[in-house]
Design an enzyme around this catalytic site. Structure first.
Site, PDB file in Angstrom:
ATOM      1  N   ALA A  48       0.783  -1.242   0.000  1.00  0.00           N
ATOM      2  CA  ALA A  48       0.000   0.000   0.000  1.00  0.00           C
ATOM      3  C   ALA A  48       0.814   1.291   0.000  1.00  0.00           C
ATOM      4  O   ALA A  48       0.238   2.365   0.129  1.00  0.00           O
ATOM      5  CB  ALA A  48      -0.907   0.004   1.242  1.00  0.00           C
ATOM      6  N   SER A  49       2.128   1.204  -0.158  1.00  0.00           N
ATOM      7  CA  SER A  49       2.931   2.395   0.119  1.00  0.00           C
ATOM      8  C   SER A  49       3.387   3.179  -1.106  1.00  0.00           C
ATOM      9  O   SER A  49       3.804   4.335  -0.978  1.00  0.00           O
ATOM     10  CB  SER A  49       4.163   1.996   0.929  1.00  0.00           C
ATOM     11  OG  SER A  49       4.886   1.012   0.229  1.00  0.00           O
ATOM     12  N   GLY A  51       3.152   3.419  -5.807  1.00  0.00           N
ATOM     13  CA  GLY A  51       2.565   2.965  -7.066  1.00  0.00           C
ATOM     14  C   GLY A  51       1.069   2.706  -6.999  1.00  0.00           C
ATOM     15  O   GLY A  51       0.300   3.500  -6.431  1.00  0.00           O
ATOM     16  N   GLU A  74       8.886  -1.204   3.961  1.00  0.00           N
ATOM     17  CA  GLU A  74       9.672  -0.002   3.695  1.00  0.00           C
ATOM     18  C   GLU A  74      10.741   0.188   4.768  1.00  0.00           C
ATOM     19  O   GLU A  74      10.693  -0.440   5.810  1.00  0.00           O
ATOM     20  CB  GLU A  74       8.730   1.219   3.656  1.00  0.00           C
ATOM     21  CG  GLU A  74       7.636   1.126   2.590  1.00  0.00           C
ATOM     22  CD  GLU A  74       8.190   1.190   1.161  1.00  0.00           C
ATOM     23  OE1 GLU A  74       9.337   1.631   0.974  1.00  0.00           O
ATOM     24  OE2 GLU A  74       7.463   0.787   0.239  1.00  0.00           O
ATOM     25  N   ASP A 110       7.139  -7.870   6.408  1.00  0.00           N
ATOM     26  CA  ASP A 110       7.036  -8.792   5.288  1.00  0.00           C
ATOM     27  C   ASP A 110       5.620  -9.348   5.108  1.00  0.00           C
ATOM     28  O   ASP A 110       5.169 -10.189   5.882  1.00  0.00           O
ATOM     29  CB  ASP A 110       8.034  -9.941   5.495  1.00  0.00           C
ATOM     30  CG  ASP A 110       8.072 -10.850   4.288  1.00  0.00           C
ATOM     31  OD1 ASP A 110       7.428 -10.531   3.271  1.00  0.00           O
ATOM     32  OD2 ASP A 110       8.754 -11.897   4.362  1.00  0.00           O
ATOM     33  N   TYR A 223      -0.596  -6.978 -15.980  1.00  0.00           N
ATOM     34  CA  TYR A 223      -0.275  -6.168 -17.150  1.00  0.00           C
ATOM     35  C   TYR A 223      -0.225  -7.070 -18.376  1.00  0.00           C
ATOM     36  O   TYR A 223       0.193  -8.216 -18.287  1.00  0.00           O
ATOM     37  CB  TYR A 223       1.063  -5.446 -16.960  1.00  0.00           C
ATOM     38  CG  TYR A 223       1.394  -4.534 -18.115  1.00  0.00           C
ATOM     39  CD1 TYR A 223       0.597  -3.424 -18.378  1.00  0.00           C
ATOM     40  CD2 TYR A 223       2.452  -4.803 -18.976  1.00  0.00           C
ATOM     41  CE1 TYR A 223       0.846  -2.612 -19.462  1.00  0.00           C
ATOM     42  CE2 TYR A 223       2.716  -3.988 -20.062  1.00  0.00           C
ATOM     43  CZ  TYR A 223       1.908  -2.891 -20.298  1.00  0.00           C
ATOM     44  OH  TYR A 223       2.148  -2.083 -21.380  1.00  0.00           O
ATOM     45  N   TYR A 233       7.404  -9.352 -21.171  1.00  0.00           N
ATOM     46  CA  TYR A 233       6.389  -9.255 -20.109  1.00  0.00           C
ATOM     47  C   TYR A 233       5.355 -10.384 -20.185  1.00  0.00           C
ATOM     48  O   TYR A 233       5.471 -11.384 -19.490  1.00  0.00           O
ATOM     49  CB  TYR A 233       5.717  -7.869 -20.092  1.00  0.00           C
ATOM     50  CG  TYR A 233       5.136  -7.621 -18.711  1.00  0.00           C
ATOM     51  CD1 TYR A 233       5.795  -6.837 -17.771  1.00  0.00           C
ATOM     52  CD2 TYR A 233       3.964  -8.262 -18.307  1.00  0.00           C
ATOM     53  CE1 TYR A 233       5.284  -6.689 -16.489  1.00  0.00           C
ATOM     54  CE2 TYR A 233       3.457  -8.124 -17.027  1.00  0.00           C
ATOM     55  CZ  TYR A 233       4.114  -7.327 -16.131  1.00  0.00           C
ATOM     56  OH  TYR A 233       3.618  -7.206 -14.856  1.00  0.00           O
ATOM     57  N   LYS A 242       1.951 -13.876 -13.741  1.00  0.00           N
ATOM     58  CA  LYS A 242       0.665 -13.190 -13.904  1.00  0.00           C
ATOM     59  C   LYS A 242      -0.427 -14.171 -14.344  1.00  0.00           C
ATOM     60  O   LYS A 242      -1.591 -13.990 -14.002  1.00  0.00           O
ATOM     61  CB  LYS A 242       0.795 -12.027 -14.892  1.00  0.00           C
ATOM     62  CG  LYS A 242       1.672 -10.881 -14.372  1.00  0.00           C
ATOM     63  CD  LYS A 242       1.111 -10.253 -13.099  1.00  0.00           C
ATOM     64  CE  LYS A 242       1.906  -9.050 -12.631  1.00  0.00           C
ATOM     65  NZ  LYS A 242       1.498  -8.582 -11.295  1.00  0.00           N
ATOM     66  N   LEU A 271       2.907   2.189 -16.281  1.00  0.00           N
ATOM     67  CA  LEU A 271       3.251   3.476 -15.679  1.00  0.00           C
ATOM     68  C   LEU A 271       4.603   3.385 -15.006  1.00  0.00           C
ATOM     69  O   LEU A 271       5.051   2.298 -14.637  1.00  0.00           O
ATOM     70  CB  LEU A 271       2.214   3.825 -14.612  1.00  0.00           C
ATOM     71  CG  LEU A 271       0.901   4.424 -15.100  1.00  0.00           C
ATOM     72  CD1 LEU A 271      -0.048   4.591 -13.939  1.00  0.00           C
ATOM     73  CD2 LEU A 271       1.146   5.779 -15.765  1.00  0.00           C
TER      74      LEU A 271
HETATM   75  P1  NAD Z   1       5.536  -0.658  -6.513  1.00  0.00           P
HETATM   76  O1  NAD Z   1       6.938  -1.108  -6.504  1.00  0.00           O
HETATM   77  O2  NAD Z   1       5.259   0.795  -6.629  1.00  0.00           O
HETATM   78  O3  NAD Z   1       4.772  -1.170  -5.179  1.00  0.00           O
HETATM   79  C1  NAD Z   1       5.050  -2.367  -4.573  1.00  0.00           C
HETATM   80  C2  NAD Z   1       4.450  -2.405  -3.174  1.00  0.00           C
HETATM   81  O4  NAD Z   1       4.703  -3.713  -2.603  1.00  0.00           O
HETATM   82  C3  NAD Z   1       5.043  -1.382  -2.180  1.00  0.00           C
HETATM   83  O5  NAD Z   1       4.043  -0.902  -1.345  1.00  0.00           O
HETATM   84  C4  NAD Z   1       6.015  -2.240  -1.368  1.00  0.00           C
HETATM   85  O6  NAD Z   1       6.270  -1.752  -0.056  1.00  0.00           O
HETATM   86  C5  NAD Z   1       5.242  -3.550  -1.313  1.00  0.00           C
HETATM   87  N1  NAD Z   1       6.058  -4.708  -0.978  1.00  0.00           N
HETATM   88  C6  NAD Z   1       7.124  -5.207  -1.650  1.00  0.00           C
HETATM   89  N2  NAD Z   1       7.597  -6.303  -1.015  1.00  0.00           N
HETATM   90  C7  NAD Z   1       6.815  -6.502   0.067  1.00  0.00           C
HETATM   91  C8  NAD Z   1       6.792  -7.444   1.121  1.00  0.00           C
HETATM   92  N3  NAD Z   1       7.663  -8.443   1.180  1.00  0.00           N
HETATM   93  N4  NAD Z   1       5.861  -7.298   2.099  1.00  0.00           N
HETATM   94  C9  NAD Z   1       4.955  -6.288   2.065  1.00  0.00           C
HETATM   95  N5  NAD Z   1       4.918  -5.375   1.079  1.00  0.00           N
HETATM   96  C10 NAD Z   1       5.835  -5.470   0.097  1.00  0.00           C
HETATM   97  O7  NAD Z   1       4.845  -1.486  -7.689  1.00  0.00           O
HETATM   98  P2  NAD Z   1       3.594  -1.261  -8.644  1.00  0.00           P
HETATM   99  O8  NAD Z   1       4.111  -1.005 -10.005  1.00  0.00           O
HETATM  100  O9  NAD Z   1       2.594  -0.357  -8.058  1.00  0.00           O
HETATM  101  O10 NAD Z   1       3.020  -2.755  -8.693  1.00  0.00           O
HETATM  102  C11 NAD Z   1       1.888  -3.184  -7.989  1.00  0.00           C
HETATM  103  C12 NAD Z   1       1.165  -4.233  -8.815  1.00  0.00           C
HETATM  104  O11 NAD Z   1       0.689  -3.620 -10.016  1.00  0.00           O
HETATM  105  C13 NAD Z   1       2.054  -5.398  -9.257  1.00  0.00           C
HETATM  106  O12 NAD Z   1       1.303  -6.584  -9.251  1.00  0.00           O
HETATM  107  C14 NAD Z   1       2.402  -5.017 -10.684  1.00  0.00           C
HETATM  108  O13 NAD Z   1       2.760  -6.130 -11.479  1.00  0.00           O
HETATM  109  C15 NAD Z   1       1.090  -4.411 -11.119  1.00  0.00           C
HETATM  110  N6  NAD Z   1       1.136  -3.569 -12.335  1.00  0.00           N
HETATM  111  C16 NAD Z   1       2.070  -2.591 -12.490  1.00  0.00           C
HETATM  112  C17 NAD Z   1       2.092  -1.848 -13.666  1.00  0.00           C
HETATM  113  C18 NAD Z   1       3.113  -0.759 -13.893  1.00  0.00           C
HETATM  114  O14 NAD Z   1       3.287  -0.328 -15.023  1.00  0.00           O
HETATM  115  N7  NAD Z   1       3.761  -0.269 -12.878  1.00  0.00           N
HETATM  116  C19 NAD Z   1       1.154  -2.095 -14.682  1.00  0.00           C
HETATM  117  C20 NAD Z   1       0.190  -3.064 -14.478  1.00  0.00           C
HETATM  118  C21 NAD Z   1       0.197  -3.822 -13.312  1.00  0.00           C
END
Ligand code: NAD
Length: 384
Positions: A48-49, A51, A74, A110, A223, A233, A242, A271
């Site tokens: 939740a922190s 993206g 984090e 974690d 994605y 991908y 996925k 993004l």
């Molecule tokens: P991000 O890196 O911004 O966010 C990841 C989150 O996971 C963070 O809050 C982080 O603290 C948390 N995290 C990581 N390891 C952890 C752990 N062990 N325990 C608890 N929390 C943990 O990534 P994002 O791009 O927002 O990705 C989120 C989802 O969206 C993923 O499934 C990704 O595949 C999907 N997605 C991303 C995109 C893109 O372009 N960025 C596009 C489509 C789908």
């Protein structure tokens, strides 16, 4: 302390507390302007922190008026080292939410672990009774399994190596990259880390503890993207994870049908996030898609995507034939993709500024770490 960006390749090792706060404030302001719709009032977001997960939490609170519990992994500040952006984002979100009268509790640790699941379940039990919506937005490079062994995910192809253009994020130069083939073990490990197993464990643990409400909704993000990124991908090692995530959504909906659970995959837009910056070829594609979508007035960031998901797609249960929610609908429009396909082969270091939105890419990148906001005083001393 004066905090400056320290960029190393696709990561920035510092984060600005005031800038991260500004980033959260802007996302909240977007939702406030759009307004509230009817929706779940108790929402758990795992990952939740930053993206999409952070934007999901903000959309839940400020799109549904929901209480939220967030889980993330984090780092706190230590000595002269700043905390991670996600740490500052979480603090800022909690503060804004509390000022606006919304319940917000956050857990740092974690998310794969049994201990974290137990802590969250206890909090749901004592504070809410039951949770109505669970968003699984974790993106992790590795996972420690219950027996203590650690497995890592890889960003490789399946079957044969793939060579294509990429952008070197250190120099903005267009280069060629050959993405190697993942072996069986690497694919299996990538599925362990980024597939649906842990999502299922969360849902099962919540249900067994009796804290999952009847007719709850759960979502995880995926994605697909255009053909040019498929080898790395959709058809690559991450794509296998996925697929597993999708199969898990079908399995969860079937298995918990008696409780009315609905498990969805939302296929989101490409993004700039901390995770996507690490994928070869994808950042170059992102810079092209930003350019075309901005020109056509179709561009969205994380919060625009998540607000549209929470307030339009999900309430309408709008899915494709396979039951997936398609937030990549605008990205994959023919008018967008044909323009990108038309220029892809002619992209060079010399013309990338013309065809790609490199400045937009970097703006989003710096914003992720709280830098380059025009209304933040970066010359001022800040408490880290
Ligand atoms: P991000 O890196 O911004 O966010 C990841 C989150 O996971 C963070 O809050 C982080 O603290 C948390 N995290 C990581 N390891 C952890 C752990 N062990 N325990 C608890 N929390 C943990 O990534 P994002 O791009 O927002 O990705 C989120 C989802 O969206 C993923 O499934 C990704 O595949 C999907 N997605 C991303 C995109 C893109 O372009 N960025 C596009 C489509 C789908």
């Amino acid at each position: 302390m004066i905090v400056e960006p320290k960029v190393k390749g696709f990561i920035c090792t510092t984060a600005h507390p005031e800038g991260c706060r500004e980033s959260v404030r802007r996302q909240i302001a977007y939702c406030k302007e759009k307004g509230l719709v009817k929706g779940p009032k108790k929402v758990l977001v795992i990952g939740a922190s930053t993206g999409y997960g952070l934007a999901s939490r903000i959309a839940a609170a400020y799109g549904y008026g929901a209480a939220t519990i967030g889980v993330s992994f984090e780092k706190e500040a230590k000595g002269k080292r700043t905390a991670t952006a996600g740490w500052y984002n979480t603090k800022a979100f909690e503060q804004f939410a509390s000022e606006d009268g919304y319940y917000a509790k956050s857990f740092n640790g974690d998310g794969f672990s049994k201990e974290m699941k137990e802590q969250v379940i206890e909090t749901i039990r004592s504070d809410w009774g039951q949770v109505e919506m669970v968003v699984y937005s974790m993106a992790a490079p590795r996972r420690t399994l219950a027996d203590g062994t650690a497995v890592s995910s890889v960003l490789k192809t399946v079957g044969e190596a793939f060579t294509n253009k990429t952008i070197d994020l250190r120099t903005n130069e267009i280069t060629e990259v050959t993405v190697p083939v993942a072996d069986e073990e690497e694919i299996a490990n990538t599925i362990k880390v980024m597939g649906g197993e842990d999502w299922e464990e969360w849902i099962r643990a919540l249900a067994e503890a009796g804290v999952l409400a009847d007719n709850a909704v759960t979502m995880a993000y995926s994605y697909i993207g255009p053909v040019v990124t498929h080898p790395i991908y959709k058809d690559g090692s991450i794509g296998q994870a996925k697929k597993h995530l999708y199969d898990t959504s079908v399995k969860l909906t079937e298995e918990f049908a008696d409780r009315g659970l609905q498990a969805y995959i939302s296929v989101n837009k490409a993004l700039v996030t901390q995770s996507s910056a690490a994928i070869p070829i994808v950042p170059l594609y992102i810079s092209l898609v930003y350019k075309v979508m901005k020109e056509k007035g179709l561009h969205e960031g994380c919060i625009e995507q998540m607000y549209r998901l929470f307030t339009e797609k999900l309430p309408g249960r709008e899915t494709d034939a396979e039951g997936r929610i398609r937030l990549d609908d605008w990205e994959l429009r023919e008018e967008v993709q044909s323009e990108i396909a038309g220029v892809w082969d002619s992209i060079t270091t010399e013309n990338i500024q013309k065809y790609g939105d490199i400045d937009g890419y970097w703006e989003d990148f710096y914003h992720m770490f709280g830098f380059r906001y025009d209304n933040v005083d970066y010359g001022a001393d800040v408490e880290i």
